[in-house]
Motif scaffolding. Structure first.
Motif, PDB file in Angstrom:
ATOM      1  N   LYS A 296     -47.820  10.280  78.571  1.00  8.38           N
ATOM      2  CA  LYS A 296     -48.252   9.478  79.729  1.00  8.38           C
ATOM      3  C   LYS A 296     -49.291   8.446  79.321  1.00  8.38           C
ATOM      4  O   LYS A 296     -49.262   7.303  79.783  1.00  8.38           O
ATOM      5  CB  LYS A 296     -48.834  10.402  80.804  1.00  8.38           C
ATOM      6  N   LEU A 297     -50.213   8.858  78.446  1.00 13.65           N
ATOM      7  CA  LEU A 297     -51.298   7.974  78.036  1.00 13.65           C
ATOM      8  C   LEU A 297     -50.846   6.926  77.031  1.00 13.65           C
ATOM      9  O   LEU A 297     -51.317   5.780  77.043  1.00 13.65           O
ATOM     10  CB  LEU A 297     -52.439   8.805  77.444  1.00 13.65           C
ATOM     11  N   HIS A 298     -49.910   7.323  76.170  1.00 12.88           N
ATOM     12  CA  HIS A 298     -49.441   6.408  75.125  1.00 12.88           C
ATOM     13  C   HIS A 298     -47.910   6.348  75.141  1.00 12.88           C
ATOM     14  O   HIS A 298     -47.251   6.973  74.291  1.00 12.88           O
ATOM     15  CB  HIS A 298     -49.925   6.864  73.750  1.00 12.88           C
ATOM     16  N   PRO A 299     -47.340   5.629  76.046  1.00 11.45           N
ATOM     17  CA  PRO A 299     -45.866   5.528  76.112  1.00 11.45           C
ATOM     18  C   PRO A 299     -45.270   4.839  74.898  1.00 11.45           C
ATOM     19  O   PRO A 299     -44.065   4.947  74.665  1.00 11.45           O
ATOM     20  CB  PRO A 299     -45.636   4.696  77.381  1.00 11.45           C
ATOM     21  N   GLU A 300     -46.107   4.159  74.116  1.00 10.23           N
ATOM     22  CA  GLU A 300     -45.606   3.465  72.933  1.00 10.23           C
ATOM     23  C   GLU A 300     -45.406   4.417  71.745  1.00 10.23           C
ATOM     24  O   GLU A 300     -44.770   4.050  70.748  1.00 10.23           O
ATOM     25  CB  GLU A 300     -46.562   2.334  72.535  1.00 10.23           C
ATOM     26  N   PHE A 318     -39.526  20.660  68.463  1.00  6.38           N
ATOM     27  CA  PHE A 318     -40.202  19.977  69.572  1.00  6.38           C
ATOM     28  C   PHE A 318     -39.229  19.675  70.707  1.00  6.38           C
ATOM     29  O   PHE A 318     -39.523  19.932  71.877  1.00  6.38           O
ATOM     30  CB  PHE A 318     -40.827  18.681  69.060  1.00  6.38           C
ATOM     31  N   ARG A 319     -38.061  19.171  70.363  1.00  7.80           N
ATOM     32  CA  ARG A 319     -37.065  18.827  71.386  1.00  7.80           C
ATOM     33  C   ARG A 319     -36.580  20.074  72.126  1.00  7.80           C
ATOM     34  O   ARG A 319     -36.417  20.055  73.352  1.00  7.80           O
ATOM     35  CB  ARG A 319     -35.893  18.092  70.752  1.00  7.80           C
ATOM     36  N   ARG A 320     -36.340  21.153  71.375  1.00  7.15           N
ATOM     37  CA  ARG A 320     -35.890  22.396  72.010  1.00  7.15           C
ATOM     38  C   ARG A 320     -36.960  22.951  72.945  1.00  7.15           C
ATOM     39  O   ARG A 320     -36.663  23.395  74.055  1.00  7.15           O
ATOM     40  CB  ARG A 320     -35.534  23.435  70.945  1.00  7.15           C
ATOM     41  N   ALA A 321     -38.213  22.909  72.507  1.00  9.35           N
ATOM     42  CA  ALA A 321     -39.307  23.415  73.328  1.00  9.35           C
ATOM     43  C   ALA A 321     -39.498  22.550  74.576  1.00  9.35           C
ATOM     44  O   ALA A 321     -39.712  23.072  75.681  1.00  9.35           O
ATOM     45  CB  ALA A 321     -40.601  23.453  72.504  1.00  9.35           C
ATOM     46  N   PHE A 322     -39.406  21.252  74.405  1.00 10.14           N
ATOM     47  CA  PHE A 322     -39.557  20.328  75.537  1.00 10.14           C
ATOM     48  C   PHE A 322     -38.464  20.581  76.572  1.00 10.14           C
ATOM     49  O   PHE A 322     -38.735  20.660  77.783  1.00 10.14           O
ATOM     50  CB  PHE A 322     -39.490  18.886  75.041  1.00 10.14           C
ATOM     51  N   GLN A 323     -37.239  20.707  76.099  1.00  9.75           N
ATOM     52  CA  GLN A 323     -36.109  20.982  76.992  1.00  9.75           C
ATOM     53  C   GLN A 323     -36.296  22.310  77.724  1.00  9.75           C
ATOM     54  O   GLN A 323     -35.996  22.432  78.913  1.00  9.75           O
ATOM     55  CB  GLN A 323     -34.817  21.028  76.167  1.00  9.75           C
ATOM     56  N   LYS A 324     -36.821  23.294  77.023  1.00  9.01           N
ATOM     57  CA  LYS A 324     -36.988  24.630  77.594  1.00  9.01           C
ATOM     58  C   LYS A 324     -38.045  24.656  78.684  1.00  9.01           C
ATOM     59  O   LYS A 324     -37.852  25.287  79.735  1.00  9.01           O
ATOM     60  CB  LYS A 324     -37.357  25.623  76.488  1.00  9.01           C
ATOM     61  N   ILE A 326     -39.732  21.850  80.138  1.00  7.04           N
ATOM     62  CA  ILE A 326     -39.750  20.730  81.078  1.00  7.04           C
ATOM     63  C   ILE A 326     -38.405  20.569  81.770  1.00  7.04           C
ATOM     64  O   ILE A 326     -38.314  20.042  82.874  1.00  7.04           O
ATOM     65  CB  ILE A 326     -40.151  19.419  80.355  1.00  7.04           C
ATOM     66  N   GLY A 327     -37.355  21.032  81.143  1.00  6.40           N
ATOM     67  CA  GLY A 327     -36.040  20.982  81.765  1.00  6.40           C
ATOM     68  C   GLY A 327     -35.211  19.782  81.384  1.00  6.40           C
ATOM     69  O   GLY A 327     -34.086  19.613  81.868  1.00  6.40           O
ATOM     70  N   THR A 328     -35.746  18.942  80.523  1.00  8.91           N
ATOM     71  CA  THR A 328     -35.005  17.770  80.060  1.00  8.91           C
ATOM     72  C   THR A 328     -35.516  17.376  78.688  1.00  8.91           C
ATOM     73  O   THR A 328     -36.501  17.943  78.196  1.00  8.91           O
ATOM     74  CB  THR A 328     -35.169  16.593  81.040  1.00  8.91           C
ATOM     75  N   THR A 329     -34.873  16.410  78.043  1.00 10.51           N
ATOM     76  CA  THR A 329     -35.296  15.984  76.708  1.00 10.51           C
ATOM     77  C   THR A 329     -36.479  15.028  76.803  1.00 10.51           C
ATOM     78  O   THR A 329     -36.718  14.424  77.860  1.00 10.51           O
ATOM     79  CB  THR A 329     -34.142  15.285  75.984  1.00 10.51           C
ATOM     80  N   PRO A 330     -37.245  14.865  75.715  1.00  8.19           N
ATOM     81  CA  PRO A 330     -38.376  13.929  75.735  1.00  8.19           C
ATOM     82  C   PRO A 330     -37.961  12.506  76.104  1.00  8.19           C
ATOM     83  O   PRO A 330     -38.667  11.830  76.872  1.00  8.19           O
ATOM     84  CB  PRO A 330     -38.910  13.994  74.299  1.00  8.19           C
ATOM     85  N   SER A 331     -36.830  12.061  75.593  1.00 10.58           N
ATOM     86  CA  SER A 331     -36.374  10.688  75.859  1.00 10.58           C
ATOM     87  C   SER A 331     -36.033  10.497  77.331  1.00 10.58           C
ATOM     88  O   SER A 331     -36.420   9.498  77.951  1.00 10.58           O
ATOM     89  CB  SER A 331     -35.163  10.354  74.990  1.00 10.58           C
ATOM     90  N   VAL A 332     -35.305  11.445  77.898  1.00 14.06           N
ATOM     91  CA  VAL A 332     -34.937  11.361  79.311  1.00 14.06           C
ATOM     92  C   VAL A 332     -36.175  11.442  80.185  1.00 14.06           C
ATOM     93  O   VAL A 332     -36.304  10.690  81.173  1.00 14.06           O
ATOM     94  CB  VAL A 332     -33.954  12.484  79.685  1.00 14.06           C
ATOM     95  N   TRP A 333     -37.109  12.324  79.851  1.00 13.34           N
ATOM     96  CA  TRP A 333     -38.335  12.462  80.645  1.00 13.34           C
ATOM     97  C   TRP A 333     -39.132  11.167  80.616  1.00 13.34           C
ATOM     98  O   TRP A 333     -39.689  10.747  81.632  1.00 13.34           O
ATOM     99  CB  TRP A 333     -39.175  13.615  80.091  1.00 13.34           C
ATOM    100  N   GLU A 335     -37.959   8.136  80.208  1.00 16.91           N
ATOM    101  CA  GLU A 335     -37.253   7.152  81.031  1.00 16.91           C
ATOM    102  C   GLU A 335     -37.521   7.409  82.512  1.00 16.91           C
ATOM    103  O   GLU A 335     -37.687   6.470  83.308  1.00 16.91           O
ATOM    104  CB  GLU A 335     -35.752   7.200  80.747  1.00 16.91           C
ATOM    105  N   GLN A 336     -37.552   8.669  82.897  1.00 17.94           N
ATOM    106  CA  GLN A 336     -37.841   9.006  84.287  1.00 17.94           C
ATOM    107  C   GLN A 336     -39.265   8.606  84.671  1.00 17.94           C
ATOM    108  O   GLN A 336     -39.528   8.162  85.786  1.00 17.94           O
ATOM    109  CB  GLN A 336     -37.663  10.523  84.511  1.00 17.94           C
ATOM    110  N   LEU A 337     -40.181   8.747  83.701  1.00 19.65           N
ATOM    111  CA  LEU A 337     -41.569   8.375  83.945  1.00 19.65           C
ATOM    112  C   LEU A 337     -41.700   6.860  84.160  1.00 19.65           C
ATOM    113  O   LEU A 337     -42.474   6.406  85.018  1.00 19.65           O
ATOM    114  CB  LEU A 337     -42.435   8.803  82.743  1.00 19.65           C
ATOM    115  N   LYS A 338     -40.928   6.086  83.416  1.00 19.68           N
ATOM    116  CA  LYS A 338     -40.960   4.630  83.562  1.00 19.68           C
ATOM    117  C   LYS A 338     -40.450   4.180  84.919  1.00 19.68           C
ATOM    118  O   LYS A 338     -40.918   3.180  85.487  1.00 19.68           O
ATOM    119  CB  LYS A 338     -40.139   3.964  82.454  1.00 19.68           C
ATOM    120  N   SER A 339     -39.463   4.894  85.444  1.00 20.91           N
ATOM    121  CA  SER A 339     -38.842   4.493  86.692  1.00 20.91           C
ATOM    122  C   SER A 339     -39.662   4.885  87.928  1.00 20.91           C
ATOM    123  O   SER A 339     -39.371   4.453  89.026  1.00 20.91           O
ATOM    124  CB  SER A 339     -37.439   5.131  86.821  1.00 20.91           C
ATOM    125  N   GLU A 340     -40.667   5.688  87.726  1.00 23.07           N
ATOM    126  CA  GLU A 340     -41.503   6.118  88.876  1.00 23.07           C
ATOM    127  C   GLU A 340     -42.477   5.038  89.289  1.00 23.07           C
ATOM    128  O   GLU A 340     -42.940   4.255  88.480  1.00 23.07           O
ATOM    129  CB  GLU A 340     -42.258   7.401  88.490  1.00 23.07           C
TER     130      GLU A 340
END
Length: 340
Positions: A296-300, A318-324, A326-333, A335-340
């Motif tokens: 959130k703080l550093h989207p870059e 990291f990806r497996r843990a994030f999916q577990k 948060i319920g989605t992948t880091p990349s998808v999350w 993108e969702q953050l950008k659209s909010e």
């Protein structure tokens, strides 16, 4: 034996001899690497021995049956590999001698009697032995994996979850050996040697740099249960202020020492109260306390940067843990953050 079968027999012998030499010449090699090198040497000798079938022997069938009995010893190499992997320190001279005794009995008895009935009994005993090896290896692998999850925050170098694949391939390899006993043809020998080389190559690739942990030597004794977990509040305080989960090599024992408690007692607390193993507990904190705020703080920041800063040694972990969690992948999350 046709020229094709002869070629693959020689190829297998050369393969095992070369890699045995490479493993045994490694500087500062581990115990497991030494054992693996010896196992490859045994297989190099066994494959070379099979070339004897090319000689103009007077009694080819009798020689073939004798070699079949001798080949039973190769089952010991799988026993050593699987048991040493799931029960570090299992391999001793005493255990090897005891394991080899039944094979020696059948070999001597067959040489004396030349009985085909005895050979059939031997093959049946081999089948029972393989079944026991599969069962024991499967059970011990589950225990080992459970222990790793309960004691390590990073399991990339000590995980053996892939061993189920090895056990399956070992069973297939044994079935192919059984097949060529009853249906001896050059093409069956060729398939067997190709399969054997591929199996041991896969086993070597998975374990040559495996970081073996002798979990059997660690204190796993249970302690007397207390009515409350006195370190519970301190645990939350340590995690909040000191953030030890950012250390990629953090272990259950490290946390237990910091809290002044027993490793087993702490593991019991995580299971009964947090409903998770140490591995999951630490990775959840890494994701929720570090990865999410950082993204959130550093989207870059790239996924690699976020994973590394969060205490992960592996992007895949990291990806497996994030999916577990948060319920989605880091990349998808992201993108969702950008659209909010």
């Amino acid at each position: 034996m046709t020229s094709v079968a002869t070629f693959f027999t020689g190829f297998a012998a050369a393969f095992f001899a070369i890699y045995s030499g490479l493993l045994l010449r490694m500087k500062a090699r581990t115990r497991f690497q030494t054992i693996l090198g010896i196992l490859f040497a045994v297989w190099a000798i066994a494959c070379t021995k099979d070339l004897v079938l090319l000689l103009p022997l007077s009694d080819y069938q009798r020689t073939l049956k004798t070699i079949t009995v001798v080949d039973g010893y190769l089952l010991i190499t799988f026993i050593v590999f699987l048991f040493e992997l799931t029960m570090p320190g299992w391999t001793t001279v005493r255990r090897l001698v005891l394991t080899a005794l039944p094979f020696s009995f059948f070999l001597i008895a067959y040489i004396i009697t030349k009985s085909d009935v005895l050979l059939n009994v031997y093959v049946v005993c081999m089948m029972v032995t393989v079944l026991l090896i599969v069962i024991i290896s499967f059970v011990k692998a589950r225990q080992y994996i459970k222990w790793v999850l309960e004691n390590y925050s990073n399991i990339e170098d000590v995980d053996v979850s892939w061993i189920y694949y090895i056990i399956f391939c070992f069973a297939i390899n044994f079935l192919s050996w059984m097949f060529i006993i009853w249906y001896d043809q050059p093409w069956t020998d060729t398939i067997y040697y190709i399969g054997t080389v591929l199996l041991w190559w896969s086993m070597m690739e998975k374990t040559v740099f495996f970081n073996q942990v002798d979990w059997n030597k660690l204190d796993q004794s249970r302690i007397v249960r207390q009515p409350t977990y006195n370190f519970a509040e301190k645990l939350d305080e340590v995690m909040e202020k000191e953030k030890p989960y950012l250390n990629s090599d953090y272990k259950l024992e490290d946390l237990a020492q910091r809290l002044g408690t027993n490793r087993t007692y702490l593991s019991d607390y995580l299971h009964t109260t947090k409903k998770m193993a140490f591995y999951d507990f630490i990775n959840q904190l890494r994701i929720t306390k570090k990865s999410i705020p950082l993204m959130k703080l550093h989207p870059e920041y790239s996924v690699d940067q976020v994973a590394s800063a969060s205490g992960f040694n592996s992007i895949s972990t990291f990806r497996r843990a994030f999916q577990k969690y948060i319920g989605t992948t880091p990349s998808v999350w992201r993108e969702q953050l950008k659209s909010e």
